[in-house]
Every structure is written in structure tokens, then in C-alpha cells.
Enzyme design. Sequence first.
Site, PDB file in Angstrom:
ATOM      1  N   CYS A   2      17.998  78.605  40.511  1.00 11.17           N
ATOM      2  CA  CYS A   2      17.714  79.969  40.872  1.00 11.17           C
ATOM      3  C   CYS A   2      16.146  79.737  41.795  1.00 11.17           C
ATOM      4  O   CYS A   2      15.792  78.849  41.672  1.00 11.17           O
ATOM      5  CB  CYS A   2      17.273  80.957  39.742  1.00 11.17           C
ATOM      6  SG  CYS A   2      18.483  81.006  38.472  1.00 11.17           S
ATOM      7  N   ARG A  27      19.121  78.878  46.877  1.00  8.36           N
ATOM      8  CA  ARG A  27      19.137  78.332  45.410  1.00  8.36           C
ATOM      9  C   ARG A  27      20.300  79.171  44.415  1.00  8.36           C
ATOM     10  O   ARG A  27      20.386  78.794  43.431  1.00  8.36           O
ATOM     11  CB  ARG A  27      17.849  78.476  44.494  1.00  8.36           C
ATOM     12  CG  ARG A  27      16.857  77.311  45.414  1.00  8.36           C
ATOM     13  CD  ARG A  27      15.334  77.713  44.808  1.00  8.36           C
ATOM     14  NE  ARG A  27      14.642  76.574  45.216  1.00  8.36           N
ATOM     15  CZ  ARG A  27      14.074  75.717  44.491  1.00  8.36           C
ATOM     16  NH1 ARG A  27      14.549  75.705  43.153  1.00  8.36           N
ATOM     17  NH2 ARG A  27      13.362  74.732  44.818  1.00  8.36           N
ATOM     18  N   TRP A  74      21.574  81.875  40.199  1.00  5.42           N
ATOM     19  CA  TRP A  74      22.906  81.215  40.369  1.00  5.42           C
ATOM     20  C   TRP A  74      23.048  81.038  38.826  1.00  5.42           C
ATOM     21  O   TRP A  74      22.337  80.432  38.132  1.00  5.42           O
ATOM     22  CB  TRP A  74      22.649  79.734  41.006  1.00  5.42           C
ATOM     23  CG  TRP A  74      24.115  79.044  41.032  1.00  5.42           C
ATOM     24  CD1 TRP A  74      24.952  79.346  41.879  1.00  5.42           C
ATOM     25  CD2 TRP A  74      24.541  78.022  40.316  1.00  5.42           C
ATOM     26  NE1 TRP A  74      26.090  78.301  41.928  1.00  5.42           N
ATOM     27  CE2 TRP A  74      25.866  77.698  40.732  1.00  5.42           C
ATOM     28  CE3 TRP A  74      24.024  77.600  39.065  1.00  5.42           C
ATOM     29  CZ2 TRP A  74      26.733  76.735  40.129  1.00  5.42           C
ATOM     30  CZ3 TRP A  74      24.996  76.621  38.303  1.00  5.42           C
ATOM     31  CH2 TRP A  74      26.119  76.272  38.729  1.00  5.42           C
ATOM     32  N   ASN A 100      13.831  79.517  35.880  1.00  4.08           N
ATOM     33  CA  ASN A 100      14.574  78.534  36.763  1.00  4.08           C
ATOM     34  C   ASN A 100      14.665  77.390  35.745  1.00  4.08           C
ATOM     35  O   ASN A 100      13.714  77.084  35.419  1.00  4.08           O
ATOM     36  CB  ASN A 100      13.823  78.303  37.988  1.00  4.08           C
ATOM     37  CG  ASN A 100      14.894  77.300  38.775  1.00  4.08           C
ATOM     38  OD1 ASN A 100      16.060  77.205  38.626  1.00  4.08           O
ATOM     39  ND2 ASN A 100      14.456  76.735  39.796  1.00  4.08           N
ATOM     40  N   GLY A 101      16.222  77.141  35.465  1.00 11.62           N
ATOM     41  CA  GLY A 101      16.080  75.984  34.469  1.00 11.62           C
ATOM     42  C   GLY A 101      17.210  76.521  33.298  1.00 11.62           C
ATOM     43  O   GLY A 101      17.658  77.478  33.531  1.00 11.62           O
ATOM     44  N   GLU A 483      34.036  63.226  52.176  1.00 11.68           N
ATOM     45  CA  GLU A 483      33.475  64.218  52.757  1.00 11.68           C
ATOM     46  C   GLU A 483      34.261  65.418  53.312  1.00 11.68           C
ATOM     47  O   GLU A 483      33.923  66.639  53.171  1.00 11.68           O
ATOM     48  CB  GLU A 483      32.379  63.664  53.713  1.00 11.68           C
ATOM     49  CG  GLU A 483      31.510  64.649  54.481  1.00 11.68           C
ATOM     50  CD  GLU A 483      30.573  65.296  53.597  1.00 11.68           C
ATOM     51  OE1 GLU A 483      30.425  65.351  52.364  1.00 11.68           O
ATOM     52  OE2 GLU A 483      30.126  66.692  53.939  1.00 11.68           O
ATOM     53  N   LYS A 487      34.142  69.332  52.181  1.00 12.99           N
ATOM     54  CA  LYS A 487      34.071  70.311  53.123  1.00 12.99           C
ATOM     55  C   LYS A 487      35.270  71.208  52.974  1.00 12.99           C
ATOM     56  O   LYS A 487      34.983  72.516  52.893  1.00 12.99           O
ATOM     57  CB  LYS A 487      33.884  70.026  54.353  1.00 12.99           C
ATOM     58  CG  LYS A 487      32.564  69.152  55.078  1.00 12.99           C
ATOM     59  CD  LYS A 487      31.433  70.121  54.820  1.00 12.99           C
ATOM     60  CE  LYS A 487      30.794  69.898  53.574  1.00 12.99           C
ATOM     61  NZ  LYS A 487      29.782  68.860  53.335  1.00 12.99           N
ATOM     62  N   GLU A 490      35.105  73.372  49.607  1.00 14.45           N
ATOM     63  CA  GLU A 490      33.817  74.226  49.130  1.00 14.45           C
ATOM     64  C   GLU A 490      33.845  75.541  50.116  1.00 14.45           C
ATOM     65  O   GLU A 490      33.423  76.630  49.536  1.00 14.45           O
ATOM     66  CB  GLU A 490      32.579  73.590  49.118  1.00 14.45           C
ATOM     67  CG  GLU A 490      31.870  72.999  50.540  1.00 14.45           C
ATOM     68  CD  GLU A 490      30.689  72.328  50.241  1.00 14.45           C
ATOM     69  OE1 GLU A 490      29.830  72.694  49.482  1.00 14.45           O
ATOM     70  OE2 GLU A 490      30.366  71.450  51.103  1.00 14.45           O
ATOM     71  N   HIS A 506      48.862  54.909  44.491  1.00 14.40           N
ATOM     72  CA  HIS A 506      48.848  54.377  43.049  1.00 14.40           C
ATOM     73  C   HIS A 506      48.939  55.954  42.198  1.00 14.40           C
ATOM     74  O   HIS A 506      48.060  55.907  41.062  1.00 14.40           O
ATOM     75  CB  HIS A 506      47.545  53.587  42.634  1.00 14.40           C
ATOM     76  CG  HIS A 506      47.739  52.470  43.270  1.00 14.40           C
ATOM     77  ND1 HIS A 506      48.633  51.346  42.724  1.00 14.40           N
ATOM     78  CD2 HIS A 506      47.346  51.726  44.385  1.00 14.40           C
ATOM     79  CE1 HIS A 506      48.268  50.201  43.262  1.00 14.40           C
ATOM     80  NE2 HIS A 506      47.462  50.724  44.475  1.00 14.40           N
ATOM     81  N   LYS A 605      23.000  76.689  47.848  1.00 15.39           N
ATOM     82  CA  LYS A 605      22.534  75.535  48.842  1.00 15.39           C
ATOM     83  C   LYS A 605      22.017  74.149  48.080  1.00 15.39           C
ATOM     84  O   LYS A 605      22.101  73.036  48.358  1.00 15.39           O
ATOM     85  CB  LYS A 605      21.862  76.185  49.963  1.00 15.39           C
ATOM     86  CG  LYS A 605      21.196  74.867  50.829  1.00 15.39           C
ATOM     87  CD  LYS A 605      22.578  74.668  52.040  1.00 15.39           C
ATOM     88  CE  LYS A 605      21.809  73.560  52.878  1.00 15.39           C
ATOM     89  NZ  LYS A 605      23.285  72.693  53.210  1.00 15.39           N
TER      90      LYS A 605
HETATM   91  O1  M6R Z   1      20.245  68.861  48.832  1.00 16.76           O
HETATM   92  P1  M6R Z   1      21.033  67.979  48.408  1.00 16.76           P
HETATM   93  O2  M6R Z   1      21.603  66.981  49.562  1.00 16.76           O
HETATM   94  O3  M6R Z   1      20.447  66.815  47.424  1.00 16.76           O
HETATM   95  O4  M6R Z   1      22.386  68.387  47.679  1.00 16.76           O
HETATM   96  C1  M6R Z   1      23.334  67.727  47.354  1.00 16.76           C
HETATM   97  C2  M6R Z   1      24.551  68.307  47.141  1.00 16.76           C
HETATM   98  O5  M6R Z   1      24.364  69.541  46.089  1.00 16.76           O
HETATM   99  C3  M6R Z   1      25.255  68.810  48.422  1.00 16.76           C
HETATM  100  O6  M6R Z   1      25.272  67.999  49.238  1.00 16.76           O
HETATM  101  C4  M6R Z   1      26.587  69.779  48.092  1.00 16.76           C
HETATM  102  O7  M6R Z   1      27.384  68.869  47.838  1.00 16.76           O
HETATM  103  C5  M6R Z   1      26.918  70.496  49.350  1.00 16.76           C
HETATM  104  N1  M6R Z   1      27.367  71.676  49.270  1.00 16.76           N
HETATM  105  C6  M6R Z   1      28.025  69.661  50.185  1.00 16.76           C
HETATM  106  O8  M6R Z   1      28.376  70.417  51.391  1.00 16.76           O
END
Ligand code: M6R
Length: 610
Positions: A2, A27, A74, A100-101, A483, A487, A490, A506, A605
Site C-alpha cells: 500500500c 502501490r 492493495w 504497509n506490510g 513477457e 502483458k 494482466e 511436451h 504497479k
Molecule cells: O517494479 P518492479 O520491476 O520490481 O516490478 C516487478 C513486477 O511486479 C512487475 O514487473 C509486474 O510484473 C508488472 N506489472 C508487469 O507488467
Amino acid sequence: MCGIVAYKGHRNCHSILLNGLKRLEYRGYDSAGLACLRNDGQLSITKRRGKVKELEEALTDKNCDGIGIAHTRWATHGRPNQVNAHPHADQSRKIVLVHNGIIENYLPIKKFLISKKIKFKSETDTEVLVQLIGYFYNQGKMDFEKAVRAALQRVDGAYGIVIMNTDYPDMMIAARKGSPLALGIKDNEFFIASDISPIIKHTQQILYLKDSEMAVINGNKYTIKSVLKDITMPKNIEQIDYKIDDYDKGKFKYFMHKEIHEQVDTIANTVKGRVKSDAVLLHGLSEYWDEIESADKIYITACGTSWHAGLIGKLLIEKFSNTPVFVEYASEFRYNHTLVDNKTVVIAISQSGETADTLAAIKKANDYGAVTVGICNVPGSSVGRETDCGVYTRCGHEVGVASTKAFTAQIGILYFLALKLASAKGEISKTSLKRHLDYSDAMKKVKTVFRQEKLIEKIAKKYKKATDFLYLGRGMNFPVALEGALKLKEISYIHAEGYPAAEMKHGPIALVDKNMPSVFIVPKDKTYEKIISNIQEIKSRKGKIIIVTDSKNKVLKELANDLIIVPRTNHYLFVVLATIVLQLLAYHIAVSKKLNVDQPRNLAKSVTVE
Ligand code: M6R
């Protein structure tokens, strides 16, 4: 996981806290809340489910000068609703806290507090902590600071917290273990936040709390104390010369779209000043270069997209410099038995620089005596501060939750790091090095990829109803496939898997039918013929084939249902061009499904909890 922002001074709290929350929304954005001490001494708490905008609209009570705390959430423990949103108050409603935590032992503590007739309103671990502080304060008759310390000594897990108490209207306490907290100091004003982004426009005097430290602000004075005993700790104030720009979407509807397009410039920015025609500079590594160059092995650790960049980095570093590289998810690295020692370099990659698992991995590597190198996009972030040395990716603020431009910038840094290592170890000839370092022509090709955007948009519309996708590539294009799949998942909520193209037979091939698209990444390289066979295998099971390639030829044309051709370039840059195509494909699928591309459901993020 958060964002926290708090203010203590003489000004009205609301705009300072709301602006701060907007900065921290990366966050988490499932709920937000704010508490302040009204001018009549009463506590005012406002919370809303949803984004900070919702909270802003609900804040009618403007009568709050001087002291307040706020939070964007979050959800970890408890659903994302108004009751579970922070701030949380103790039963007496005197003490209020943002956190936070994760408090890991919250269940036994909750049981204990219930046995003491304390009633809970929310499902959160955070409420357990504030109720425990309240218990020590009200029933244990401790003073405020003592009660906070007593409670914190009993909790396991991670916390960054800020607390107020109506009996102490001029006091604010912040404490940290695991979750970063920064204190900004300006004359008689204090700003506390999970990172410096909400603080830096008010003051550049920053004190980063260390683990098990607490800041006790009382009137115009503050002290740094230990959480473990009642002793004063040194004040290590840093002057942070860093400006944070305001960000806007420009002509784009979504930040993600803007950020994909920005790659025309960002990749070049990342490299600017770091590469000469015959040498790689990377000044950020100079102090530790001898150790880096002579290391026995390298670990790369990261999460999500940054981990995918790490996989590409491994292939590049091993290929060019013959140094063994291991890539581990930071969440695994932190607990696994690792072979890290003082002859190991640990490279931590992170866009935000605040990812909790990555920070824990860095801590472990530091404890084991490794040289730690950060590759990070946010100056002043925790990764930048906790590693021995590093390189900033310099691609500007990335707002969209789906990481795009940071990924290609990370690849750029890893590519040049691999070449620098190779050159230092005599593993590459001068001519070959020069050829690799002449990247200007390749950079121009990034621009030309966008000429395919209309076609990609058309393909996106065609497949938007698919429920599953396969992404397949070989060598460096296997991480590109991972990747591309990430993308898509998500932002469009379509299930997608990335696989090494040959490995698909496989298992995943069982999924293939006439409705399932497979995206093949097919550069004209040494595995080209092999991958053609893999395509045939899917084709003969009636799967739909989308091909991203740098080769215009009849075979691919016949095999593909849809073909996207990028310009031919340096073999290593193909991964960047292919990545941009996959970013655009995911983006247009999500947009055609009318989804919020910048803030997809359930995500944040930056993942600041374990
Ligand atoms: O800020 P970071 O690069 O450490 O974040 C790592 C992941 O949380 C981040 O890459 C996440 O997978 C993204 N949403 C991917 O688009």
C-alpha cells in the site's frame, strides 16, 4: 502492499495528503482513506472503496489543519471494501494508524485481544496492530510511545506504519520493519511516506528510517528511536536532489499506450552517455568494477517483467562474456539455498525499486557478502539505496501498471553490461565490439515498428474473444514470449502462457484447437528452421498462428493466419522490436475489450508486500 502518506505541520492536511496519495496510487488502488485531527480535537476518518478520486469526492470535512495520515490500499488480509480500508482505529477511537506490510502473527494476537473484550470491525491484520497498541495504552496504562513500542515488539512480519493519538494532538509516530518509510523535514513541517514521491516537492531533506527504527515527532521536534529499546538513534538526513515531474497522458488515452510509444526515445536515452564507439562506460559500476569483472558467477534476481529481462540478460552475459549466470525470482532467491558469496555479483532488476521481494533478495545478497548491482528506473528508490552500485534505466516515470518501456530499457543495460564484461575479460574482439556498439541504425528501426500498429490493432480485434493464448519463442525470444503472455494476461484477463517453442509439444499442445491462437516469435536466426517445424505442429492441429518475424518469405506467409513483419536488424535488437509488437497486441486486445489498461483489476504497479 500500500501507499502511506502523513503530514504534521501547520497547513491544511487534505490537499497535501490527497496529492500524496495520487502519487502513491501505483502501490494499490482498491480503496483509500484519510484520518486527521479536526481543529476541535475530534478524529475525522474518511474511507472509500476504489480509487483516490472516490476518496477525494467524499472528503467534505475541510476542518483539518496540522496533522493527518492517509493510505491507498492493495488488499492482502480482508476484502477490498470500505471497512477494511485504512486508517484503522483502536476500540477507544483515540489511536489511528495506517500500515504497509503484513502482520504475520495477527491471528493469535487477535484471539488474545478478543479474550480481553476487544471488538474488531474489519478483517485486516492492521486493525489487530492498532488494537494491540490501544490495549497497551488504555489497559496497560502505558504512555503513547511505550505502547507503540510494546506492540511492535510483539508482532512478526513487515510494517511501515504511521500513528496518531487524540490524547497527543501534537505527536505523530512512524516506524518501519521491512516496508520502507521516508521522513521529509522542512522547518517546522514533517512529511512521511512510503517513498519520496509525495515528499520531494515539499522538501529535499530526507531521512530514510532503517529497520526497527521509529520517528517520534512531537511539536516542532523529532527524534529517531529504536523500536527494540528506548534509545535514541542517529539522524542520517540526506539531501535528495531529485525532481519528480508531473505526468500526463499527452495525446494518448492510456499511459500504457504512451509509454509503449515512448520507446522510440527511451531506449536511446538509457544508453546515451554510457556507450562510446569502442567502449561501454556504465559509470555507476566503476567503484565495484574490479569485483564485478572478476566474479565467479552472477545471480540475477527480480520479479515479473523485470525477471523476464533477467532471463534475456543471462543469455547475453553468458554468450558474450562466458560468465555463468543464474536467474531467480526474488521471492525464491530470498529463501532458497543459494551459492552466493563474496565472489558473486547479484544483479537486482526493478522498475519501481520498491518491490518487497527484490529488496529482501538484495538484503540477503548483501548479508552473504556479494557485490550487489541495481538496475532500476526510479532514482532515490530503495533498490538504488540498498545496492552497492548500479545503473538507472532513465526511461522516465512509468505509470501504466503493465511495464513496457522499463523492460526494453533493462534489456539495453544488460546488453551493454554483457559487452563491457566481455571486453574486460578479452572475450570479444575490438571489431566485433565496435559493431555491437554502433546501435544508431538499430534504434531507428524501433520507430518503424509503429507503422505496423494499425495491422496489430486489426489482429487484436480478430482475437479479442479468445480465452487462451500460447506465446512461443526460442533462445532470447523465449523470455519475450513469457513477457508477451504476461502483458496479455494482466491487462486483458485472457489466459496466456509463454513457452519455449519446442517444449510446447511436451504438454501445452494438448490445449490447441481451432479456437486457440499461438503467437510465434520467429527471427531469421539459427533456430529458424526448427521453429518452422514447431509452427507446423500447431498448424496441423488446426491452431491459429500469429507470427512476429523479421523475415519476409513465402513459407511464413503460408503458415501464418496473421503475420507481423518487423525490420531486419542486429539479431539482439530483434527481441526489442518483437516485444513492442507484443505490447501493442496486448494493449489493443485489452482496449477492444473496453478494459482499464492502466489500472487492471487486482494488480498494483509496485508490489510492496511479500
Ligand atoms: O517494479 P518492479 O520491476 O520490481 O516490478 C516487478 C513486477 O511486479 C512487475 O514487473 C509486474 O510484473 C508488472 N506489472 C508487469 O507488467
